[in-house]
Motif scaffolding. Structure first.
Motif, PDB file in Angstrom:
ATOM      1  N   ASP A  58      20.723  11.997  36.563  1.00  0.00           N
ATOM      2  CA  ASP A  58      20.332  11.351  35.307  1.00  0.00           C
ATOM      3  C   ASP A  58      18.811  11.432  35.250  1.00  0.00           C
ATOM      4  O   ASP A  58      18.125  10.813  36.048  1.00  0.00           O
ATOM      5  CB  ASP A  58      20.858   9.907  35.366  1.00  0.00           C
ATOM      6  CG  ASP A  58      20.348   8.977  34.271  1.00  0.00           C
ATOM      7  OD1 ASP A  58      19.270   9.221  33.701  1.00  0.00           O
ATOM      8  OD2 ASP A  58      21.041   7.971  34.027  1.00  0.00           O
ATOM      9  N   SER A  83      15.907  11.326  30.043  1.00  0.00           N
ATOM     10  CA  SER A  83      16.434  10.120  29.399  1.00  0.00           C
ATOM     11  C   SER A  83      15.437   9.343  28.534  1.00  0.00           C
ATOM     12  O   SER A  83      15.246   8.142  28.732  1.00  0.00           O
ATOM     13  CB  SER A  83      17.003   9.184  30.482  1.00  0.00           C
ATOM     14  OG  SER A  83      17.886   9.894  31.324  1.00  0.00           O
ATOM     15  N   PRO A  84      14.793  10.008  27.578  1.00  0.00           N
ATOM     16  CA  PRO A  84      13.859   9.289  26.709  1.00  0.00           C
ATOM     17  C   PRO A  84      14.606   8.399  25.709  1.00  0.00           C
ATOM     18  O   PRO A  84      15.816   8.541  25.542  1.00  0.00           O
ATOM     19  CB  PRO A  84      13.146  10.416  25.956  1.00  0.00           C
ATOM     20  CG  PRO A  84      14.131  11.536  25.928  1.00  0.00           C
ATOM     21  CD  PRO A  84      14.895  11.437  27.219  1.00  0.00           C
ATOM     22  N   ASN A  85      13.875   7.519  25.096  1.00  0.00           N
ATOM     23  CA  ASN A  85      14.446   6.700  24.037  1.00  0.00           C
ATOM     24  C   ASN A  85      14.190   7.391  22.709  1.00  0.00           C
ATOM     25  O   ASN A  85      13.054   7.727  22.391  1.00  0.00           O
ATOM     26  CB  ASN A  85      13.822   5.308  24.063  1.00  0.00           C
ATOM     27  CG  ASN A  85      14.125   4.612  25.369  1.00  0.00           C
ATOM     28  OD1 ASN A  85      15.194   4.802  25.938  1.00  0.00           O
ATOM     29  ND2 ASN A  85      13.167   3.842  25.879  1.00  0.00           N
ATOM     30  N   HIS A 122       8.562   9.428  30.821  1.00  0.00           N
ATOM     31  CA  HIS A 122       9.648  10.405  30.736  1.00  0.00           C
ATOM     32  C   HIS A 122       9.202  11.773  31.206  1.00  0.00           C
ATOM     33  O   HIS A 122      10.014  12.575  31.639  1.00  0.00           O
ATOM     34  CB  HIS A 122      10.197  10.457  29.324  1.00  0.00           C
ATOM     35  CG  HIS A 122      10.697   9.127  28.848  1.00  0.00           C
ATOM     36  ND1 HIS A 122      10.172   8.483  27.763  1.00  0.00           N
ATOM     37  CD2 HIS A 122      11.641   8.305  29.358  1.00  0.00           C
ATOM     38  CE1 HIS A 122      10.784   7.320  27.610  1.00  0.00           C
ATOM     39  NE2 HIS A 122      11.673   7.183  28.576  1.00  0.00           N
ATOM     40  N   HIS A 140      20.431  10.731  29.797  1.00  0.00           N
ATOM     41  CA  HIS A 140      20.925   9.408  29.373  1.00  0.00           C
ATOM     42  C   HIS A 140      19.983   8.863  28.296  1.00  0.00           C
ATOM     43  O   HIS A 140      19.263   7.885  28.494  1.00  0.00           O
ATOM     44  CB  HIS A 140      20.948   8.511  30.617  1.00  0.00           C
ATOM     45  CG  HIS A 140      21.629   7.184  30.458  1.00  0.00           C
ATOM     46  ND1 HIS A 140      22.976   7.022  30.526  1.00  0.00           N
ATOM     47  CD2 HIS A 140      21.116   5.938  30.277  1.00  0.00           C
ATOM     48  CE1 HIS A 140      23.282   5.729  30.398  1.00  0.00           C
ATOM     49  NE2 HIS A 140      22.161   5.050  30.238  1.00  0.00           N
ATOM     50  N   GLY A 153      18.259   7.081  25.201  1.00  0.00           N
ATOM     51  CA  GLY A 153      18.409   5.783  24.543  1.00  0.00           C
ATOM     52  C   GLY A 153      18.610   6.024  23.051  1.00  0.00           C
ATOM     53  O   GLY A 153      17.657   6.135  22.295  1.00  0.00           O
ATOM     54  N   GLU A 201      23.296   6.863  25.544  1.00  0.00           N
ATOM     55  CA  GLU A 201      23.891   5.531  25.738  1.00  0.00           C
ATOM     56  C   GLU A 201      25.071   5.288  24.796  1.00  0.00           C
ATOM     57  O   GLU A 201      26.055   4.647  25.162  1.00  0.00           O
ATOM     58  CB  GLU A 201      22.821   4.458  25.533  1.00  0.00           C
ATOM     59  CG  GLU A 201      21.712   4.502  26.583  1.00  0.00           C
ATOM     60  CD  GLU A 201      20.704   3.379  26.417  1.00  0.00           C
ATOM     61  OE1 GLU A 201      20.884   2.536  25.501  1.00  0.00           O
ATOM     62  OE2 GLU A 201      19.742   3.333  27.206  1.00  0.00           O
ATOM     63  N   ARG A 247      30.645   8.424  35.660  1.00  0.00           N
ATOM     64  CA  ARG A 247      30.184   9.522  36.508  1.00  0.00           C
ATOM     65  C   ARG A 247      31.017   9.649  37.777  1.00  0.00           C
ATOM     66  O   ARG A 247      31.282  10.744  38.259  1.00  0.00           O
ATOM     67  CB  ARG A 247      28.711   9.313  36.857  1.00  0.00           C
ATOM     68  CG  ARG A 247      27.842   9.489  35.637  1.00  0.00           C
ATOM     69  CD  ARG A 247      26.487   8.869  35.778  1.00  0.00           C
ATOM     70  NE  ARG A 247      25.737   9.018  34.535  1.00  0.00           N
ATOM     71  CZ  ARG A 247      24.503   8.601  34.368  1.00  0.00           C
ATOM     72  NH1 ARG A 247      23.874   8.007  35.370  1.00  0.00           N
ATOM     73  NH2 ARG A 247      23.895   8.767  33.220  1.00  0.00           N
ATOM     74  N   GLN A 305      12.017  -0.084  37.283  1.00  0.00           N
ATOM     75  CA  GLN A 305      13.411  -0.403  36.965  1.00  0.00           C
ATOM     76  C   GLN A 305      14.254  -0.627  38.225  1.00  0.00           C
ATOM     77  O   GLN A 305      15.484  -0.647  38.163  1.00  0.00           O
ATOM     78  CB  GLN A 305      14.021   0.710  36.108  1.00  0.00           C
ATOM     79  CG  GLN A 305      13.350   0.827  34.753  1.00  0.00           C
ATOM     80  CD  GLN A 305      14.139   1.659  33.748  1.00  0.00           C
ATOM     81  OE1 GLN A 305      15.325   1.907  33.918  1.00  0.00           O
ATOM     82  NE2 GLN A 305      13.462   2.083  32.701  1.00  0.00           N
TER      83      GLN A 305
END
Ligand code: ARG
Length: 578
Positions: free
Chosen positions: A119, A122-124, A133, A159, A161, A259, A325, A342
């Motif tokens: 994973d 995975s930017p928003n 990122h 992943h 957002g 997501e 997964r 995180q």
């Protein structure tokens, strides 16, 4: 098998023969200093302690039992009980010859390949990708390439957002904008768009209510609203893809698993955790209390999985993601490449997922954490005015700076060559600067340091590669035409040979520990060993025998290919000239 494993097996067998208990390992490591052999076996000391005997004597017994075969020239005892292992020259030369004739440099794919989900990036999508990122993208992609090369089945998961309440305000704003513009135009600059929407949300009478309506409509699957959302998402993803392209990153549209893909599973998951008694209702919310992560006073660590109003959270999605997964993608290993800040969140998610039995015990869950990218002022990287740095602009600046440098260094290159080389050097520099630092540390972004042609940088390694390749041009031969044997006569040739042979074990280590800087250090050491070799061992000079020339050219070929392969695994390109 790599040298380390071969030696490990040999020394272990000798230890067993010397009557040492199984649990005592041989502890093989490359020697750090010249004169102490090529490798050391350091296990005798711990074994002696355990057995209550004299370590030097025990080391002597191991040496006595050691089956040196044609691999080990001699084994000497040093200090309190180290065993210095000297490899046989012929054995090394034979091994290199096999490697030189093999397109994989004699690195066998992993015997027991795993399915590894990574994973990363995975930017928003509500906003533009930012520097956090960038790190995830660069590090994750290097790990994906390397694990794939090792023979594992890698499943990339971007992943993104792509869901959440902020989309209400964005979609309300978008629907207004679409009255005059098409979506591409309206969303040309996501930062500007976000800011406009936010200002309206905060200041414009009635807009906040409309935004909330959109959230409800989106969540209830209103087709018009979903269409609008899809447009937004598609355009935002293509913004990220421009960055991936420029960065030479392997992520594709099909790797996007945002997501929103978990939406349907979230109520099911919450219900299930409530049923199992793992989650409880607490003041209207649904919470998992993790005794496993209790603080010093014994208070369990709370993880909210459903908000009071019924909304789901980042944590809920991550739980669903882990379950998906492990059970649908059949991952043996799940790597999540995300900021160290995180850590608590992921530790909670991992703990809760295990507790809920969402995955077999054998599946490894790993947070590949990284530190913050800092500006030269020692504060998190920002523009001079304190804004977020646009990644596209940052990468363009890297390319531009590199093109200028390349043009200065080699004025004979034409404009076209310069542009292409500058691109590879600039992007390589940004990536390598990130990858060559221990990922868990913060690091300072510095143009001059990363673009320097000296030291542990991409330009240095790319330049080393072109220098090796230029020998073949000057010699007028292709590596495939080389016929002579490899011989290792000088200490420099020998040192280079050992380095070359270690490539496989370095890759194995990075695959296991997920620290790309170890590969970077290796490539830098290899380039340095090559420079020392090149100083001491003429290749094309008059008076060099044909035999030596052939042997040395074959070493050169191995160096070039090891550098190119290693850099490729880091996502960095090489070129014939620069
Ligand atoms: N979108 C998140 C962020 O920008 C990163 C997601 C990382 N992956 C995950 N499974 N939590 O912070």
């Amino acid at each position: 098998m790599n040298i380390r494993q071969l030696l490990s097996d040999k020394v272990q067998a000798a230890m067993t023969a010397a009557g040492i208990p199984e649990q005592c390992g041989p502890v093989i490591a490359p020697s750090k200093k010249a004169g102490f052999g090529d490798y050391q076996a350091n296990g005798a000391m711990a074994a002696a302690k355990r057995m209550g005997t004299n370590p030097r004597e025990l080391a002597a017994k191991i040496v006595e039992q050691l089956d040196k075969g044609d691999m080990i020239e001699k084994a000497e005892i040093a200090g309190p009980g180290f065993i210095n292992l000297h490899l046989s020259e012929q054995w090394l030369a034979d091994r290199l010859e096999t490697a030189e004739r093999d397109s994989r440099l004699n690195i066998a794919p992993e015997g027991e390949p795993q399915t590894v989900v990574i994973d990363y990036s995975s930017p928003n999508l509500a906003k533009e990708m930012h520097v956090g990122h960038l790190r995830s993208t660069i590090i994750g992609d290097a790990l994906a390439r390397l694990l794939e090369f090792q023979g594992h089945k890698v499943i990339r998961q971007n992943h993104m957002g792509d869901w959440g309440t902020q989309f209400g305000m964005l979609l309300a704003h978008l629907s207004d904008k679409l009255e005059n513009n098409d979506a591409e135009v309206a969303l040309a600059d996501l930062e500007v768009f976000y800011r406009e929407a936010k200002i309206r949300f905060d200041e414009e009478e009635g807009f906040d209510d409309r935004a909330r309506e959109y959230v409800v409509k989106l969540q209830s699957g209103d087709p018009e609203c979903l269409k609008l959302w899809q447009q937004f998402i598609d355009i935002s993803i293509s913004h990220s893809e421009e960055i991936y392209d420029k960065l030479n990153v392997t992520l594709k549209r099909s790797d996007v698993y945002g997501e929103s893909r978990y939406n349907d599973d979230l109520p099911v998951l919450v219900e299930e955790l409530l049923d199992k008694g793992i989650a409880v209702r607490d003041q209207g919310a649904v919470v998992v209390f993790l005794e496993e992560m209790a603080d010093k006073e014994g208070n369990p660590s709370p993880m909210i999985i459903q908000k009071k109003g019924g909304g789901y959270l980042y944590s809920t999605t991550d739980l669903a993601g882990i379950r998906y997964r492990a059970n649908k993608l059949h991952a043996d290993r799940i790597l999540i490449v995300v900021d160290a800040r995180q850590s608590l969140h992921l530790q909670q998610a991992f703990t809760a997922a295990r507790k809920a039995g969402f995955l077999p015990d054998s599946v490894s869950l790993e947070h590949c954490a990284f530190g913050t990218m800092m500006g030269e002022d020692g504060k998190p990287f920002k523009t001079r005015t304190g804004g977020t740095v646009k990644l596209a602009a940052l990468l363009d600046e890297a390319i531009e700076r590199a093109q200028k440098l390349v043009a200065e260094k080699n004025p004979e290159l034409g404009a076209e060559a310069c542009a292409e080389i500058g691109h590879k050097v600039g992007i390589g520099a940004v990536k390598y600067a990130d990858l060559s630092r221990t990922r868990t540390n913060d690091y300072v972004f510095n143009w001059d340091a990363m673009l320097s042609f000296e030291g542990n940088t991409a330009p240095y390694l790319q330049y080393a590669y072109t220098r090796v390749r230029s020998i073949f041009r000057r010699a007028g031969v292709e590596p495939a035409e080389l016929t002579g044997a490899i011989t290792l006569k000088t200490p420099e040739e020998r040192a280079l040979a050992i380095k070359l042979c270690q490539f496989g074990e370095v890759l194995q280590q990075v695959a296991r520990d997920t620290y790309p800087h170890i590969l970077c250090s290796y490539l830098y050491d290899l380039a340095s060993a090559y420079m020392a070799f090149y100083e001491a061992c003429p290749v094309l000079k008059e008076g060099v025998s044909e035999e030596d020339k052939q042997s040395r050219l074959r070493l050169c070929d191995l160096v070039a290919r090891t550098l190119a392969t290693g850099l490729d695994l880091l996502g960095i390109e090489v070129m014939e000239k620069m």
